[in-house]
Design a protein around this motif. Sequence first.
Motif, PDB file in Angstrom:
ATOM      1  N   GLN A  76       0.829  -1.209   0.000  1.00 42.51           N
ATOM      2  CA  GLN A  76       0.000   0.000   0.000  1.00 42.51           C
ATOM      3  C   GLN A  76       0.864   1.259   0.000  1.00 42.51           C
ATOM      4  OE1 GLN A  76      -2.502  -0.608   3.406  1.00 42.51           O
ATOM      5  NE2 GLN A  76      -4.091  -1.653   2.233  1.00 42.51           N
ATOM      6  N   MET A  77       1.933   1.246   0.788  1.00 47.51           N
ATOM      7  CA  MET A  77       2.825   2.412   0.801  1.00 47.51           C
ATOM      8  C   MET A  77       3.503   2.591  -0.548  1.00 47.51           C
ATOM      9  SD  MET A  77       4.488   2.644   4.622  1.00 47.51           S
ATOM     10  CE  MET A  77       5.318   1.094   4.557  1.00 47.51           C
ATOM     11  N   ALA A  78       3.903   1.476  -1.162  1.00 55.12           N
ATOM     12  CA  ALA A  78       4.534   1.570  -2.478  1.00 55.12           C
ATOM     13  C   ALA A  78       3.535   2.098  -3.511  1.00 55.12           C
ATOM     14  CB  ALA A  78       5.066   0.200  -2.915  1.00 55.12           C
ATOM     15  N   ALA A  79       2.284   1.646  -3.420  1.00 58.39           N
ATOM     16  CA  ALA A  79       1.264   2.136  -4.351  1.00 58.39           C
ATOM     17  C   ALA A  79       1.009   3.625  -4.125  1.00 58.39           C
ATOM     18  CB  ALA A  79      -0.034   1.349  -4.170  1.00 58.39           C
ATOM     19  N   ALA A  80       0.968   4.052  -2.859  1.00 57.49           N
ATOM     20  CA  ALA A  80       0.767   5.476  -2.572  1.00 57.49           C
ATOM     21  C   ALA A  80       1.948   6.301  -3.080  1.00 57.49           C
ATOM     22  CB  ALA A  80       0.578   5.687  -1.074  1.00 57.49           C
ATOM     23  N   ALA A  81       3.157   5.763  -2.911  1.00 63.66           N
ATOM     24  CA  ALA A  81       4.337   6.470  -3.411  1.00 63.66           C
ATOM     25  C   ALA A  81       4.307   6.548  -4.942  1.00 63.66           C
ATOM     26  CB  ALA A  81       5.613   5.766  -2.938  1.00 63.66           C
ATOM     27  N   ASP A  82       3.919   5.450  -5.600  1.00 64.97           N
ATOM     28  CA  ASP A  82       3.802   5.472  -7.062  1.00 64.97           C
ATOM     29  C   ASP A  82       2.745   6.484  -7.514  1.00 64.97           C
ATOM     30  OD1 ASP A  82       5.761   3.622  -7.454  1.00 64.97           O
ATOM     31  OD2 ASP A  82       4.396   1.915  -7.721  1.00 64.97           O
ATOM     32  N   GLN A  87       1.313  11.591  -9.925  1.00 68.21           N
ATOM     33  CA  GLN A  87       0.624  12.883  -9.833  1.00 68.21           C
ATOM     34  C   GLN A  87       1.609  14.036  -9.978  1.00 68.21           C
ATOM     35  OE1 GLN A  87      -1.485  12.651  -6.125  1.00 68.21           O
ATOM     36  NE2 GLN A  87      -3.245  11.626  -7.023  1.00 68.21           N
ATOM     37  N   THR A  88       2.781  13.884  -9.369  1.00 63.55           N
ATOM     38  CA  THR A  88       3.805  14.928  -9.497  1.00 63.55           C
ATOM     39  C   THR A  88       4.255  15.043 -10.954  1.00 63.55           C
ATOM     40  OG1 THR A  88       4.532  14.459  -7.248  1.00 63.55           O
ATOM     41  CG2 THR A  88       6.042  15.689  -8.639  1.00 63.55           C
ATOM     42  N   ALA A  89       4.490  13.913 -11.589  1.00 66.93           N
ATOM     43  CA  ALA A  89       4.904  13.926 -12.999  1.00 66.93           C
ATOM     44  C   ALA A  89       3.797  14.515 -13.881  1.00 66.93           C
ATOM     45  CB  ALA A  89       5.250  12.502 -13.454  1.00 66.93           C
ATOM     46  N   LEU A  90       2.545  14.172 -13.577  1.00 64.20           N
ATOM     47  CA  LEU A  90       1.433  14.713 -14.348  1.00 64.20           C
ATOM     48  C   LEU A  90       1.332  16.224 -14.166  1.00 64.20           C
ATOM     49  CD1 LEU A  90      -1.063  14.159 -16.124  1.00 64.20           C
ATOM     50  CD2 LEU A  90      -2.367  13.873 -14.017  1.00 64.20           C
ATOM     51  N   ALA A  91       1.531  16.696 -12.936  1.00 68.93           N
ATOM     52  CA  ALA A  91       1.486  18.148 -12.692  1.00 68.93           C
ATOM     53  C   ALA A  91       2.612  18.845 -13.452  1.00 68.93           C
ATOM     54  CB  ALA A  91       1.595  18.428 -11.199  1.00 68.93           C
ATOM     55  N   ARG A  92       3.783  18.249 -13.457  1.00 71.79           N
ATOM     56  CA  ARG A  92       4.909  18.839 -14.210  1.00 71.79           C
ATOM     57  C   ARG A  92       4.596  18.883 -15.698  1.00 71.79           C
ATOM     58  NH1 ARG A  92       9.325  15.307 -11.468  1.00 71.79           N
ATOM     59  NH2 ARG A  92       9.527  16.375  -9.486  1.00 71.79           N
ATOM     60  N   GLU A  93       4.087  17.780 -16.215  1.00 73.68           N
ATOM     61  CA  GLU A  93       3.783  17.730 -17.644  1.00 73.68           C
ATOM     62  C   GLU A  93       2.678  18.727 -18.012  1.00 73.68           C
ATOM     63  OE1 GLU A  93       5.469  16.069 -19.987  1.00 73.68           O
ATOM     64  OE2 GLU A  93       6.826  15.504 -18.371  1.00 73.68           O
ATOM     65  N   THR A  94       1.702  18.892 -17.129  1.00 79.85           N
ATOM     66  CA  THR A  94       0.636  19.868 -17.375  1.00 79.85           C
ATOM     67  C   THR A  94       1.205  21.282 -17.396  1.00 79.85           C
ATOM     68  OG1 THR A  94      -0.954  18.398 -16.309  1.00 79.85           O
ATOM     69  CG2 THR A  94      -1.597  20.692 -16.544  1.00 79.85           C
ATOM     70  N   ALA A  95       2.100  21.566 -16.448  1.00 73.02           N
ATOM     71  CA  ALA A  95       2.735  22.890 -16.426  1.00 73.02           C
ATOM     72  C   ALA A  95       3.572  23.108 -17.687  1.00 73.02           C
ATOM     73  CB  ALA A  95       3.601  23.035 -15.174  1.00 73.02           C
ATOM     74  N   LYS A  96       4.292  22.071 -18.107  1.00 72.05           N
ATOM     75  CA  LYS A  96       5.096  22.190 -19.335  1.00 72.05           C
ATOM     76  C   LYS A  96       4.184  22.423 -20.548  1.00 72.05           C
ATOM     77  CE  LYS A  96       8.853  19.137 -17.860  1.00 72.05           C
ATOM     78  NZ  LYS A  96       9.468  17.821 -18.088  1.00 72.05           N
ATOM     79  N   ALA A  97       3.066  21.717 -20.593  1.00 75.54           N
ATOM     80  CA  ALA A  97       2.137  21.890 -21.719  1.00 75.54           C
ATOM     81  C   ALA A  97       1.577  23.308 -21.732  1.00 75.54           C
ATOM     82  CB  ALA A  97       1.000  20.867 -21.630  1.00 75.54           C
ATOM     83  N   GLY A  98       1.273  23.849 -20.552  1.00 77.91           N
ATOM     84  CA  GLY A  98       0.783  25.226 -20.480  1.00 77.91           C
ATOM     85  C   GLY A  98       1.821  26.220 -20.973  1.00 77.91           C
TER      86      GLY A  98
END
Length: 196
Positions: A76-82, A87-98
């Motif tokens: 469960q901890m590994a899944a939460a970390a993943d 989510q962090t990578a998605l936020a970065r990619e969204t910011a880059k796309a903007g």
Amino acid sequence: MGALGIGKDYFQNTSTSNVSDPISSWSFSGAPQKGKFGGGMVFDPVTLGLGVANIGAGLFTAGRTNRVRSDIANAQMAAAADQLRWQTALARETAKAGMASDIGNRVFGSTVAPDLELGRQREAAMFAAGPLGERQLALGVEGKRREIGLQGSAESKKLRQEQRRAELKQALAERQGQMAGMFGRIAPVDVSTLFV
């Protein structure tokens, strides 16, 4: 003996059994049990073996259960970390796309958009000079023809003459007023007899 190897005397007098106290030393018949070791509680060796095996199995399964719980918690901890990583990578990619969209809009606005606007203006000017210009010219010529035709009509001539007579009356009235002030009263002039 029956099919299970139990004799008839195994279940003697079960109608008066006292099963309310399971830890008592009394049998189902209500009489104290006497075994090889004297009076009191007697443990059957099979029961004793099963009890010891149950304790061992409990210890074995408790350790194993703790390991399973630990593995589940780790998973469960590994899944939460993943999930956090995604989510962090998605936020970065969204910011880059903007940012990329903003840069693209700026580049388009400073390079391609003016060229497109110039092309649109040129096409509009060609249309205004071509088919639209010809149509406007034709409408203008038609309008002038109608205007000339209206000016030459009898009604138009009559209206112009009346307007000129009114202007002439006004001018004569002003001049006669000036003359009357200097020389006295002058005979009125009939404007309708004048050529206008």
